[in-house]
Every structure is written in structure tokens, then in C-alpha cells.
Scaffold this motif. Structure first.
Motif, PDB file in Angstrom:
ATOM      1  N   ARG A 107       0.801  -1.168  -0.132  1.00  0.00           N
ATOM      2  CA  ARG A 107      -0.044   0.080  -0.015  1.00  0.00           C
ATOM      3  C   ARG A 107       0.825   1.162  -0.016  1.00  0.00           C
ATOM      4  NH1 ARG A 107      -4.330  -1.707   4.464  1.00  0.00           N
ATOM      5  NH2 ARG A 107      -5.353  -3.568   3.343  1.00  0.00           N
ATOM      6  N   ASP A 108       1.842   1.292   0.740  1.00  0.00           N
ATOM      7  CA  ASP A 108       2.699   2.495   0.835  1.00  0.00           C
ATOM      8  C   ASP A 108       3.395   2.928  -0.653  1.00  0.00           C
ATOM      9  OD1 ASP A 108       2.539   2.572   3.599  1.00  0.00           O
ATOM     10  OD2 ASP A 108       4.274   1.494   3.839  1.00  0.00           O
ATOM     11  N   ILE A 153       1.562   1.850  -3.460  1.00  0.00           N
ATOM     12  CA  ILE A 153       0.635   2.026  -4.203  1.00  0.00           C
ATOM     13  C   ILE A 153       0.168   3.793  -3.926  1.00  0.00           C
ATOM     14  CG2 ILE A 153      -1.956   2.004  -4.728  1.00  0.00           C
ATOM     15  CD1 ILE A 153      -1.287  -1.332  -3.731  1.00  0.00           C
ATOM     16  N   LYS A 154      -0.129   4.077  -2.697  1.00  0.00           N
ATOM     17  CA  LYS A 154      -0.355   5.356  -2.027  1.00  0.00           C
ATOM     18  C   LYS A 154       0.802   6.362  -2.957  1.00  0.00           C
ATOM     19  CE  LYS A 154      -2.860   3.919   1.959  1.00  0.00           C
ATOM     20  NZ  LYS A 154      -3.165   3.992   3.298  1.00  0.00           N
ATOM     21  N   ALA A 155       1.831   6.186  -2.851  1.00  0.00           N
ATOM     22  CA  ALA A 155       2.773   6.988  -3.516  1.00  0.00           C
ATOM     23  C   ALA A 155       2.904   7.112  -5.006  1.00  0.00           C
ATOM     24  CB  ALA A 155       4.263   6.672  -2.872  1.00  0.00           C
ATOM     25  N   TYR A 212      -6.320  -3.525  -3.708  1.00  0.00           N
ATOM     26  CA  TYR A 212      -6.401  -2.143  -2.932  1.00  0.00           C
ATOM     27  C   TYR A 212      -7.532  -1.274  -3.756  1.00  0.00           C
ATOM     28  CZ  TYR A 212      -5.251   2.137  -0.631  1.00  0.00           C
ATOM     29  OH  TYR A 212      -5.334   3.376  -0.040  1.00  0.00           O
ATOM     30  N   ASN A 213      -8.530  -0.615  -3.129  1.00  0.00           N
ATOM     31  CA  ASN A 213      -9.552  -0.001  -3.732  1.00  0.00           C
ATOM     32  C   ASN A 213      -9.816  -0.638  -5.191  1.00  0.00           C
ATOM     33  OD1 ASN A 213      -9.581   2.098  -1.749  1.00  0.00           O
ATOM     34  ND2 ASN A 213      -8.102   3.343  -2.783  1.00  0.00           N
ATOM     35  N   TYR A 234      -2.097  -4.969  -7.955  1.00  0.00           N
ATOM     36  CA  TYR A 234      -0.961  -4.272  -8.195  1.00  0.00           C
ATOM     37  C   TYR A 234       0.337  -5.359  -8.246  1.00  0.00           C
ATOM     38  CZ  TYR A 234      -3.304   0.277  -7.524  1.00  0.00           C
ATOM     39  OH  TYR A 234      -4.172   1.146  -7.653  1.00  0.00           O
ATOM     40  N   SER A 284      -0.090  -2.437   6.853  1.00  0.00           N
ATOM     41  CA  SER A 284       0.963  -1.738   5.896  1.00  0.00           C
ATOM     42  C   SER A 284       2.452  -1.933   6.921  1.00  0.00           C
ATOM     43  CB  SER A 284       0.631  -0.319   6.046  1.00  0.00           C
ATOM     44  OG  SER A 284       0.370   0.270   7.332  1.00  0.00           O
TER      45      SER A 284
END
Length: 443
Positions: free
Chosen positions: A123-124, A126-128, A157-158, A162, A408
Motif C-alpha cells: 500500500r505504501d 501504491i499510495k505514493a 486495494y481499492n 498491483y 501496512s
């Protein structure tokens, strides 16, 4: 030695001469300009110079390195114009590799693909905005139909995927030495909490270590299996969502059970690796060990690879951690598609290859894991892995905390900190309070 320079008399250069020289220089410049700029002939380069598939991982030893070597051989044979560039960084569970990777991604110098545990650990990235969704690969190659829906739902994720899982490991395995159990009078392999405590007491009375344990990450591994055994897979999954019941009585019970188990472990746990802890069982110095199924690779693998070459069901045995029968506490090594991958088309082809039956049935028997796909050829797998393949098809799935599925990196770090303090104080109330706070902050 400095040589003297003889001065020539100055000559007048006519304007026409200057123009001729300028014209010749301009023509020469056009001839040497690269094709990419102005349509001139491109300088010929070797395939290796134009394309190398840069894959970043922490697979540097044991079965994982041997399995990767086999995959590289297949890739290079089929992709001569874009050979594999193995960019590995050593470090337990990828700790060192992740630090190096973070630096590369921050500098906008990603590899073509990098390893990560499937699930929340990604997730880190992905969010970045550092990795691309790859739903199109799943649809094009049918991975969404051949991999379990429960698995895919847990790594989305959402609503997007990924990474491509290469394998599946199981975390909730109880390993034991049959000869030690017999000597200690343990006639039944424990499947419940009460049976487990009774067996540990008998082992203690027989002057062997009841439950071998290693450094802190293995102690966290033990903790997750105890919580899972106490509250079950449904409530376990709910813990990692907003409003997770970290303050519940079930967690209190689990933490007290964990505290009890620690009293049955070896005093030098903090200084031992997971292999060291496993070897205590193999050598008959301990009765039980709770570890992932990479322990099977260590126990049964060839001595040439620093493994123990033990016979399954003779020198060692296994079952699900007491209280987790019918539950598969899973984790997976997977690979991603970074944004800005220098050879994106090759990276997509690599991910498609990793999800194929050929790749997964080549890699996993060597790695000591099972495929994420449900169409594996069981004849290729050893005694333990045949059992795991059947369990994977039938069991309920629960994602691992220690190995990046449900939380996470930041959340995992918070749990690590709270656990470290608990291992010193043994204060269950303070430990639970810290877990509640982490849940509120990171869910």
C-alpha cells in the motif's frame, strides 16, 4: 618535459574559406546526429545494451535463489533480446532490500519489477504512485479465473490488483520431532489449546525445550498464530479494518495465552535465527516449533544447500497450529509493475510469465512453497507440499501480519515496537493498549 611551440606567421583567411568550413562542419554534424533526433541512421547496439529486464528481489540464498535461477534460465532462453538482470539485495525477509528499493524509487530510478509481499505491504508504494495497477494482465492471461477469489480479494486495494503472486507459504504450522514426543509420553499431536499445554508440560518434564523460538520477528510470527487460533479467521480479518476490536476480550485471552507460551521457550531465543530454532527440534533438543512452511525446505532439503536432509514423517512431522485447523494463514511473494519501468513491455511479459503454470510449477517445488494457481501438478511436489496443496484448496484463508498481508509497513512497525516492550515487561494490559492505539492510527 615541456616542448616549445613554434609560432607560425599569421595568415589572412578569406570569407569564402570560412563559409566553406562552416558548411562542411554543419554537414558533418548532421551525419553524426542520432536517429532518434533527426532520422539519421541509429548507432547499432547489442540487445543487452538496449534491453535488460531489471528485477529487484531479496532472493539471495537457499531454495528461493535456486528457484529464481530456474526462472531466469527459462526467461533468457525465450527472451534473447532482453536478458534478465538479477538485482538482488540480501537481508532477512527483505529488510535490507526494501531500504535500497525505497532510495531508488525516491530517486525515480525504479527497476522493471520488484518483489514485495502481496497484500497491505504494497500500500505504501501504491499510495505514493510508485506502482501501476495490473488488472489487465489478470484478465488477459486468465489469472483471475485460476487463482482463488478469496486470495485476490485479500490482495486488492481499492478494487485493483498491483502484483502477481508467485507462491503461497503457510505461517500457522506446528513442527515437531516424533521421537521426542514418544520419549516424553506425548501420544497425540495436539490440535487444541488444552492439548497443546498438556503436551508442553510433558516435554518440560522430559527435560527438553517444549517450544523452540528465535529472534523477535519469529516471536511476532508466534503471536499472530496464537491470536488467530483464539479469535478465528473472521474476527482476525476484521481487526485490520476501521473499528477493529483490539480491545475485545478475545484479544486479552490471546495475549495471555501468548504470555503463557513464552514460559515454555528457550532462554536464548533472541539470539537465534528461525533455522537455529528449527534445528533444536531436528536435533531432538526441543519438542515443538511454530514457523512457516519454509521450515520444511530447511528440514528436508539437500545438505549441499546447508539444509538438514531429514525424512518427512520420520525425522519430523507437522500439523496446523493448535486451534487453527481448517485455516490457512497465508503469505505470498509477488512482483509488481513500477511506474516508469525502463523496459515496461518486458516487465509486463515478466509478470505474465510469473503467473503461468510453467513458471509456478518450476519455481515452487524448489522454493518449498505452493503455487497461487489452483492447477498445480502435485507429482512435482514433496510430501509436505502435497499436503499443503490440498489444504490450500479446502481451508479458509487468513492473511499474515508478520509477512505483510494484512497491515501496512507503518502498522507492522507499530506492532513491532509494542511487542518489543511487552517482551521485556510481560504487561498484557499495556501491550493491548498499544495495539488498540496502533489500530486506531493505521486502519
Amino acid at each position: 618535459m615541456i616542448r616549445s611551440i613554434r609560432k607560425e606567421p599569421r595568415r589572412r583567411i578569406g570569407r569564402a574559406t570560412v563559409l566553406r568550413v562552416a558548411l562542411l562542419c554543419a554537414l558533418g554534424l548532421v551525419l553524426v546526429l542520432p536517429a532518434a533526433g533527426y532520422g539519421g541512421p541509429a548507432k547499432k547496439t547489442s540487445p543487452q545494451a538496449s534491453c535488460q529486464l531489471q528485477v529487484f528481489s531479496w532472493w539471495t540464498g537457499g531454495g528461493e535463489a535456486a528457484g529464481l535461477t530456474k526462472l531466469i534460465g527459462i526467461w533468457n532462453k525465450a527472451n534473447t533480446s532482453c536478458p534478465f538482470k538479477n538485482e538482488t539485495v540480501a537481508g532477512g525477509a527483505g529488510s535490507n532490500a526494501k531500504a535500497v528499493l525505497a532510495q531508488r524509487l525516491a530517486a525515480h530510478k525504479p527497476p522493471d519489477s520488484f518483489q514485495g509481499h502481496a497484500g497491505a505491504e504494497l500500500r505504501d508504494y501504491i499510495k505514493a504512485g510508485q506502482v501501476e495497477p495490473i488488472d489487465f494482465i489478470y484478465k488477459q492471461y486468465g489469472f483471475d479465473k485460476i487463482m482463488p477469489k478469496t486470495l485476490l480479494n485479500q490482495i486488492k486495494y481499492n478494487g485493483h490488483l498491483y502484483s502477481v503472486p508467485v507462491n503461497i507459504h503457510r505461517a500457522n504450522v506446528l513442527w515437531y520431532n516424533p521421537k521426542v514426543l514418544k520419549t516424553a509420553g506425548i501420544t497425540k499431536v495436539p490440535t487444541t489449546w488444552a492439548e497443546f499445554i498438556a503436551a508442553l508440560d510433558k516435554a518440560k518434564a522430559a527435560n527438553v525445550i517444549p517450544l523452540s523460538l528465535g529472534e523477535q520477528w519469529t516471536q511476532k510470527h508466534l503471536l499472530e498464530t496464537v491470536i488467530l487460533a483464539t479469535i478465528g479467521p473472521v474476527r482476525w480479518a476484521a481487526l485490520w479494518k476501521k473499528g477493529g476490536a483490539w480491545s475485545s476480550g478475545g484479544i486479552t485471552t490471546a495475549l495471555n495465552r501468548y504470555k503463557t507460551l513464552l514460559t515454555y521457550t528457550n532462554s536464548d531465543a533472541a539470539s537465534l535465527t528461525w533455522q537455529d530454532a528449527g534445528k533444536l527440534v531436528a536435533d531432538g533438543k526441543a519438542a515443538f516449533n511454530i514457523m512457516g512452511d519454509w521450515q520444511d525446505g530447511y528440514f528436508s532439503g539437500s545438505k549441499a544447500g546447508d539444509n538438514l536432509a531429514l525424512k518427512p514423517k520420520v525425522d519430523y512431522g507437522w500439523t496446523a497450529v493448535p486451534g487453527t485447523g481448517g485455516v490457512y494463514d497465508w503469505l505470498s511473494d509477488s512482483f509488481t509493475l513500477p511506474k516508469g519501468a525502463p523496459h515496461r513491455a518486458a516487465a509486463v511479459k515478466w509478470l505474465a510469465f510469473l503467473g503461468s503454470k510453467k513458471a509456478q510449477d518450476t519455481f515452487n517445488p524448489v522454493k518449498g512453497s505452493i503455487p497461487a494457481r489452483q492447477d498445480a501438478n502435485p507429482k512435482l511436489y514433496g510430501t509436505y507440499l502435497k499436503w499443503a496443496l490440498q489444504q490450500w484448496k479446502n481451508d479458509k484463508l487468513a492473511g499474515s501480519l508478520t509477512h505483510g498481508v494484512v497491515a501496512s509497513n507503518a502498522w507492522n512497525t507499530a506492532v513491532d515496537t509494542a511487542l518489543g516492550l511487552f517482551l521485556q515487561s510481560k504487561d498484557v494490559a499495556k501491550f493491548q493498549t498499544a495495539l488498540v492505539a496502533a489500530g486506531k492510527k493505521y486502519a
